[in-house]
Enzyme design. Sequence first.
Site, PDB file in Angstrom:
ATOM      1  N   LYS A  55      -4.327  -0.973  -0.737  1.00 50.26           N
ATOM      2  CA  LYS A  55      -3.009  -0.669  -0.155  1.00 50.26           C
ATOM      3  C   LYS A  55      -1.935  -1.656  -0.593  1.00 50.26           C
ATOM      4  CE  LYS A  55      -4.015   1.770   4.168  1.00 50.26           C
ATOM      5  NZ  LYS A  55      -4.001   1.670   5.622  1.00 50.26           N
ATOM      6  N   GLU A  91       6.479  -3.083  11.231  1.00 45.92           N
ATOM      7  CA  GLU A  91       7.235  -2.325  10.234  1.00 45.92           C
ATOM      8  C   GLU A  91       8.317  -1.510  10.926  1.00 45.92           C
ATOM      9  OE1 GLU A  91       4.059  -0.109   8.306  1.00 45.92           O
ATOM     10  OE2 GLU A  91       4.613   1.689   9.408  1.00 45.92           O
ATOM     11  N   ARG A 100      -7.087  11.985  -6.299  1.00 51.24           N
ATOM     12  CA  ARG A 100      -8.056  13.087  -6.321  1.00 51.24           C
ATOM     13  C   ARG A 100      -7.303  14.381  -6.052  1.00 51.24           C
ATOM     14  NH1 ARG A 100      -7.177  13.898  -0.977  1.00 51.24           N
ATOM     15  NH2 ARG A 100      -7.153  12.039   0.326  1.00 51.24           N
TER      16      ARG A 100
END
Lengths: 177, 452
Positions: free
Chosen positions: B117, B200, B293
């Site tokens: 991340k 955040e 993916r």
Amino acid sequence: MTGLTSDDVRALSAVFATAGWSSLRLRIGEDTLELSDDPAHAGSESRPAAHIATAPDAEADAARPTEPNEPATAAAHDQAREEESSGRHDDGATRTREAITAPNLGTFYAAPSPGEAPYVEVGQRIEVGDEVALIEVMKLYTPVRSQVSGIVVDVVATDGQLVEFGEPLVVVDTGAV
Amino acid sequence: MSIRRLLVANRGEIAVRIIRTCQRLGIETVLVTSAADRESMAAGLADRSVVLGPAPAFRSYLVPELVVHAAVNTGCDALHPGYGFLSERASLAQLCRDEGILFVGPDPQTIDSLGDKVQARTLAAAAGTPSVPGSGVLATVREAQEATRHTGFPALIKAAAGGGGRGMSVLNSVEEIAPVFNRLSKEAKDAFGDGSLYLERFIPKARHVEVQVVGDGHGTVVPLGLRDCSVQRRYQKVVEESGAISVPEDARQAIIDGAVALLSGLRYRGAGTVEFLHDVQAGESFFIEVNTRIQVEHPVTEETTGLDIVELQLRAAVDDPMPQVSDIAHSGHAIEFRINAEDPNADFRPSPGRITHWRVPAAPGVRVDTHCAEGTMISPYYDSMLAKLIVTGKDRPDAVARACVALDSSEVGGLATNLPLLRFIAAHPDFRDDTIHTRWLETAVADLPQTA
């Protein structure tokens, strides 16, 4: 569902090999599968022997097992033949066969390394915990240990071949002394 | 180079989906299954299937060595990982490479750097798409107060070890920081064994917007279209659309440009999705993460572009050229609804069992991607998705109208499903008016009538 595949036959043969049944007759779609413990009945193949009859023969064959006395006759016949031909089992005793199966997919090896004697051979007595084969997964070799004691009656897996999870590797007669 | 025989390292509808494209392209398929999936629809469609291990995924689908051993020993030259399971595990891609099996996806290094991340956020920021403004790990209340200068209010304070909506709280003013910090830190320590917190910016109304791309592995990354996946429940997508028409044109272009810049810099190969959060009120977009993916919701992009994304994955793997942006025509609007075996009357608990009745609609503009039929056993070992109902209309109102009809005529018997929830969403005025956001369903679901 349309008929039987070779995978089905393989799976059914494996069940048959361990169940101790004398014969099995199954009809799916247009295919009839007959498995028999009796070498004379099944042809050249040794146990378990299978042959598939496909339509239109299957149509004619299919009617027969529904006749009430047919299965009994077949069983009686099989048992009589078993007694006279092999004598391996006590009269009336239930055969107690168990398969040692693959703990996961991998490559089956019957011997510790090429050229060495196999872990087990037909007729050999094994005990719980004995190593009976190796399963290799990406160069990692793991021994397969028996969870039963008895006489090895068949090594069903082929050396160096891929086996799937749950596939019978070695069949043991746990009733034998 | 071409693919002759492909190993499908997945289950459920995506295994069926991959096999169908292979059949069309003349590629043989080998499916790996667990003991619980021997009789699956995918097993019936594949040219061959082999059982890896028992039902639990950690002893079957999640063991890279078993999967690659199966690929090598069944003569496969390529492997498709699907989604979930090992699809974003760099070690699987590496094992394939070591064994000479073509991995249908990006190279192991790319999977690794985008899967981390922190690294992914750094790469995205460098490519011009910053993440939601936030802090590092906060040791004290004072540090948290400092951090709010950067994020502003409202701010979201989160446990570093949390996830899936657990261990977080909204801060509206400086006064709230100290009590919330101390409570959350203790809760996080008790629940996760780690009391670390970070902050955040809190976005009250956000749209989840993502870009489907395909890269050729040589620096060309082609955007195939945008999707809006704002209808979520507990951070799980429930409904997905193509395109993202509620987001203004300039913001859409910025999102696409950011995604292409990030992945072309990595010489990305294959299909990938770059996810963003679009702040509806501030008009800003922030990078979330990259999925390396194929995704569950890929069909809505297929329906509005006419492309087969599985085919593009296979082509990218063998170095075939990718389509040009100018060749991609977008038309209509598509919406996907995930039909899950979940009980709406029991807090959407999974409800495994045997399907005794299965009726999905067949109508123009309706596509159903599924692994289910009457008699299918839904085992408790895996995710509860039964089918994806994808409706396509000439525009969004047309697609919503088709969705209502299609969902009303869908019937599943033998187990509980979330169909009542999907019908509720499709018919909801907020959904029809497209005023929803990522937290909308959490509150709207309170109005879902309970049935006997």
